[in-house]
Design a protein around this motif. Structure first.
Motif, PDB file in Angstrom:
ATOM      1  N   CYS A  89       0.950  -1.185   0.013  1.00  0.00           N
ATOM      2  CA  CYS A  89       0.021   0.035   0.119  1.00  0.00           C
ATOM      3  C   CYS A  89       0.813   1.277   0.103  1.00  0.00           C
ATOM      4  O   CYS A  89       1.810   1.372   0.928  1.00  0.00           O
ATOM      5  N   CYS A 142      -0.146   3.578   3.387  1.00  0.00           N
ATOM      6  CA  CYS A 142       0.256   3.389   4.635  1.00  0.00           C
ATOM      7  C   CYS A 142       1.479   2.605   4.783  1.00  0.00           C
ATOM      8  O   CYS A 142       2.007   2.284   5.753  1.00  0.00           O
ATOM      9  N   HIS A 194       1.502  -0.768   3.937  1.00  0.00           N
ATOM     10  CA  HIS A 194       1.344  -2.050   4.719  1.00  0.00           C
ATOM     11  C   HIS A 194       1.420  -2.933   3.411  1.00  0.00           C
ATOM     12  O   HIS A 194       1.243  -2.683   2.305  1.00  0.00           O
ATOM     13  N   CYS A 225      -6.355  -1.741  -0.002  1.00  0.00           N
ATOM     14  CA  CYS A 225      -5.450  -2.406   1.293  1.00  0.00           C
ATOM     15  C   CYS A 225      -6.220  -2.715   2.456  1.00  0.00           C
ATOM     16  O   CYS A 225      -7.429  -1.900   2.718  1.00  0.00           O
ATOM     17  N   LYS A 269      -6.014  -2.707   5.552  1.00  0.00           N
ATOM     18  CA  LYS A 269      -5.612  -1.991   6.695  1.00  0.00           C
ATOM     19  C   LYS A 269      -6.332  -0.540   6.742  1.00  0.00           C
ATOM     20  O   LYS A 269      -6.752   0.023   7.635  1.00  0.00           O
ATOM     21  N   CYS A 270      -5.859   0.089   5.526  1.00  0.00           N
ATOM     22  CA  CYS A 270      -6.634   1.675   5.604  1.00  0.00           C
ATOM     23  C   CYS A 270      -7.620   1.868   4.417  1.00  0.00           C
ATOM     24  O   CYS A 270      -8.050   2.693   4.241  1.00  0.00           O
TER      25      CYS A 270
END
Ligand SMILES: [Zn+2]
Length: 68
Positions: free
Chosen positions: A8, A11, A13, A28, A30-31
């Motif tokens: 990503c 971020c 990740h 992503c 995560k975000c």
């Protein structure tokens, strides 16, 4: 099953995702950003490795050189 590695850009990740279609949207986990970049596949990495072995081989003594 093709599993691709992504990173990503938002971020940083890194994650792996099973991609069925090459044009599949990847977000992503995560975000939730869609600014992800596909990392080099193992196939592409092999290509780079062969180039590296070629250059290192030319620096050898050349007694076992493949060129005739
Ligand atoms: Zn992210």
């Amino acid at each position: 099953m093709p599993i691709f590695e992504f990173k990503c850009s938002a971020c940083g990740h890194e994650f792996e995702i099973l991609v069925m279609k090459s044009d599949e949207k990847v977000n992503c986990p995560k975000c939730q950003s869609d600014k992800v970049e596909k990392k080099l596949s193992s196939f592409a990495t092999q290509g780079l490795g062969s180039l590296d072995s070629l250059s290192s081989g030319s620096s050898g003594c050349g007694s076992s050189g493949g060129f005739s």
